[in-house]
Design an enzyme around this catalytic site. Structure first.
Site, PDB file in Angstrom:
ATOM      1  N   ARG A   1      10.200 -34.557   8.538  1.00 41.12           N
ATOM      2  CA  ARG A   1      11.558 -34.016   8.449  1.00 41.12           C
ATOM      3  C   ARG A   1      11.501 -32.537   8.021  1.00 41.12           C
ATOM      4  O   ARG A   1      10.849 -32.176   7.053  1.00 41.12           O
ATOM      5  CB  ARG A   1      12.365 -34.802   7.428  1.00 41.12           C
ATOM      6  CG  ARG A   1      13.793 -34.284   7.163  1.00 41.12           C
ATOM      7  CD  ARG A   1      13.899 -33.392   5.954  1.00 41.12           C
ATOM      8  NE  ARG A   1      15.270 -33.054   5.607  1.00 41.12           N
ATOM      9  CZ  ARG A   1      15.604 -32.143   4.701  1.00 41.12           C
ATOM     10  NH1 ARG A   1      14.675 -31.489   4.049  1.00 41.12           N
ATOM     11  NH2 ARG A   1      16.868 -31.878   4.431  1.00 41.12           N
TER      12      ARG A   1
ATOM     13  N   THR B   1      20.603 -22.882  -0.435  1.00 41.67           N
ATOM     14  CA  THR B   1      20.045 -24.087  -1.041  1.00 41.67           C
ATOM     15  C   THR B   1      21.083 -25.193  -0.861  1.00 41.67           C
ATOM     16  O   THR B   1      22.267 -24.910  -0.753  1.00 41.67           O
ATOM     17  CB  THR B   1      19.756 -23.901  -2.548  1.00 41.67           C
ATOM     18  OG1 THR B   1      20.978 -23.582  -3.230  1.00 41.67           O
ATOM     19  CG2 THR B   1      18.759 -22.796  -2.808  1.00 41.67           C
ATOM     20  N   GLY B   2      20.624 -26.427  -0.840  1.00 36.40           N
ATOM     21  CA  GLY B   2      21.564 -27.535  -0.666  1.00 36.40           C
ATOM     22  C   GLY B   2      21.178 -28.376   0.528  1.00 36.40           C
ATOM     23  O   GLY B   2      20.000 -28.444   0.907  1.00 36.40           O
TER      24      GLY B   2
ATOM     25  N   THR C   1      15.599 -26.111  -3.866  1.00 40.80           N
ATOM     26  CA  THR C   1      15.040 -25.071  -3.012  1.00 40.80           C
ATOM     27  C   THR C   1      15.172 -23.771  -3.787  1.00 40.80           C
ATOM     28  O   THR C   1      15.946 -23.700  -4.730  1.00 40.80           O
ATOM     29  CB  THR C   1      15.899 -24.958  -1.721  1.00 40.80           C
ATOM     30  OG1 THR C   1      15.831 -26.195  -1.013  1.00 40.80           O
ATOM     31  CG2 THR C   1      15.439 -23.845  -0.794  1.00 40.80           C
TER      32      THR C   1
ATOM     33  N   GLY D   1      20.130 -29.398   3.740  1.00 36.55           N
ATOM     34  CA  GLY D   1      19.554 -28.731   4.899  1.00 36.55           C
ATOM     35  C   GLY D   1      20.183 -29.173   6.202  1.00 36.55           C
ATOM     36  O   GLY D   1      20.409 -28.367   7.111  1.00 36.55           O
TER      37      GLY D   1
HETATM   38  N1  GLY Z   1      17.710 -27.108   1.551  1.00 36.13           N
HETATM   39  C1  GLY Z   1      16.503 -27.763   1.486  1.00 36.13           C
HETATM   40  C2  GLY Z   1      16.374 -28.922   2.374  1.00 36.13           C
HETATM   41  O1  GLY Z   1      17.370 -29.562   2.717  1.00 36.13           O
HETATM   42  O2  GLY Z   1      15.274 -29.241   2.759  1.00 36.13           O
END
Ligand code: GLY
Length: 425
Positions: free
Chosen positions: A280, A303-304, A252, A306
């Site tokens: 999703r 980021t990481g 991300t 979600g």
């Molecule tokens: N952080 C991006 C996702 O999990 O979609």
């Protein structure tokens, strides 16, 4: 023979949980291993001097786009437009397979993108989720903000809106991403995101390996590599493709920008988790999770994983923490601790979670924090910064050590597949 993800998770094979992992639960505020830029008194601790404005911070995949955005911001450009200039770079880059064009697709082979943005000066927000066929979804989220009375559009409606306001429809699935997906589909399609996940109370990591399974896995990897060759994946990228099949990535980009007047904005964009179930949505399009900006306080993004970030409303939590007086570092650490709390601080599960926050306070103080030091010793988490000097700095981790791949790998990994191999990320 294919091995089902739930089957092998529950089986008696496997992986040593954490070669090189040394989760001590240290609070980075007590003993930061690096990047002392954002302690309780960032203005005095910042190795580059007092907090500065203007400033742009981003996830490290934005570092090559900071110069142009900083020049734009310095010459009076709007803070949101500056942040969007940064994230548009990876969105346009077909070789960044975590964002925009070339993003890894969902389980049906379709790229679905998510993004959101917040404009501090006018206190507005826009968001889109699950958008197909439109590359620059960060800009579409801005268009939702500017050209509708809504905040969030998803799916087909978001795509039709984007086309109506002038975005071109294009095929986002590059040949390389299509071949990686095909490889996953052929060899891994029973090893998907269906069934209970890490948060399920019954979930258990695999137990120690035995050699027959180890041989099976060696054969399996060899077959994957051979098939990657048959699919036409370049030799130098084959093991990287195999890694993406075995360990679905969820990259991300987030960016926040602050000008010299103290105006602040932020945005986040992603292709989300590779091979996800269609529909999703991760945290990136969720205002308050993947991104949150409050003109009175600051801006933060993530980021990481979600799924984990949504449960703690990470970006909003951080901004509210700073509103109550926490430093950017303290605010970020608190959000990370909430993720750990959601797992009762169970390190056997937290080892598999990856989360990084990028935090910018209205006075220019900033911090990058992460659950773990990095994805591997060679790939430490970093925050990219431009405040007149462009740089990448190590994030401050809540836990020492590196995160583990998910799903857990059941045997000792071949050297080419390790996270420090040349094929890793
Ligand atoms: N952080 C991006 C996702 O999990 O979609």
């Amino acid at each position: 023979m294919s091995i089902n993800r739930r089957g092998f998770l529950g089986s008696a094979i496997a992986a040593s949980l954490a070669t090189g992992l040394n989760a001590q639960g240290l609070n980075a505020q007590d003993k930061p291993p690096g990047g002392a830029h954002a302690s309780a008194n960032p203005a005095s601790d910042n190795p580059f001097g007092p907090a500065k404005r203007p400033i742009i911070i981003s996830a490290n995949n934005g570092v090559n786009y900071l110069d142009d955005a900083f020049a734009f911001l310095k010459s009076g450009g709007d803070t949101l437009d500056a942040a969007l200039r940064v994230v548009k770079g990876p969105e346009d880059d077909p070789n960044d397979d975590t964002v925009g064009l070339g993003g890894l697709p969902n389980e049906e082979g379709v790229v679905e993108l998510d993004a959101c943005c917040m404009h501090g000066p006018t206190r507005r927000a826009g968001s889109v989720g699950g958008v197909r066929n439109i590359k620059n979804v960060s800009l579409v989220s801005k268009a939702v903000m500017e050209h509708t009375g809504h905040v969030m559009l998803v799916g087909e409606g978001a795509e039709r809106f984007a086309v109506a306001v002038g975005f071109p429809r294009e095929n986002l699935l590059t040949e390389r991403s299509r071949k990686i997906w095909l490889l996953w589909k052929e060899y891994h399609s029973t090893d998907d995101w269906w069934g209970p996940g890490l948060a399920d109370p019954q979930w258990k990591p695999p137990s120690p390996t035995t050699s027959p399974q180890s041989e099976l896995w060696q054969q399996r990897i060899q077959r994957l590599e051979e098939r990657a060759g048959q699919l036409g994946i370049e030799p130098e990228f084959r093991m990287a493709a195999v890694r993406r099949v075995l360990f679905p990535p969820s990259g991300t980009i987030h960016c926040s920008a602050l000008n010299d007047k103290g105006e602040i904005s932020g945005c986040t964009t992603t292709s989300g988790l590779a091979y996800k179930l269609p529909g999703r949505l991760g945290d990136s399009p969720i205002i308050g999770a993947g991104c949150y900006t409050d003109q009175d306080v600051g801006s933060a993004g993530a980021t990481g994983s979600g799924e984990e970030n949504i449960k703690v409303a990470g970006a909003h939590t951080i901004i509210e923490n700073m509103r109550r007086g926490m430093s950017p570092l303290e605010a970020g650490m608190d959000a990370l601790k909430r993720i750990a709390r959601n797992y009762n601080n169970d390190m056997t599960k937290l080892n598999f979670i990856d989360m990084t926050y990028y935090i910018l306070r209205k006075d220019g103080a900033y911090s990058g924090v992460s659950l773990w030091e990095g994805y591997s010793k060679q790939h430490l988490h970093k925050i990219a910064v431009h405040d007149g000097t462009r740089r990448s700095e190590a994030t401050v981790p809540l836990f020492r050590g590196i995160s583990n791949e998910f799903p857990p790998f059941p045997v000792a990994m071949p050297k080419e597949l390790t996270k420090d191999s040349e094929y890793a990320k």
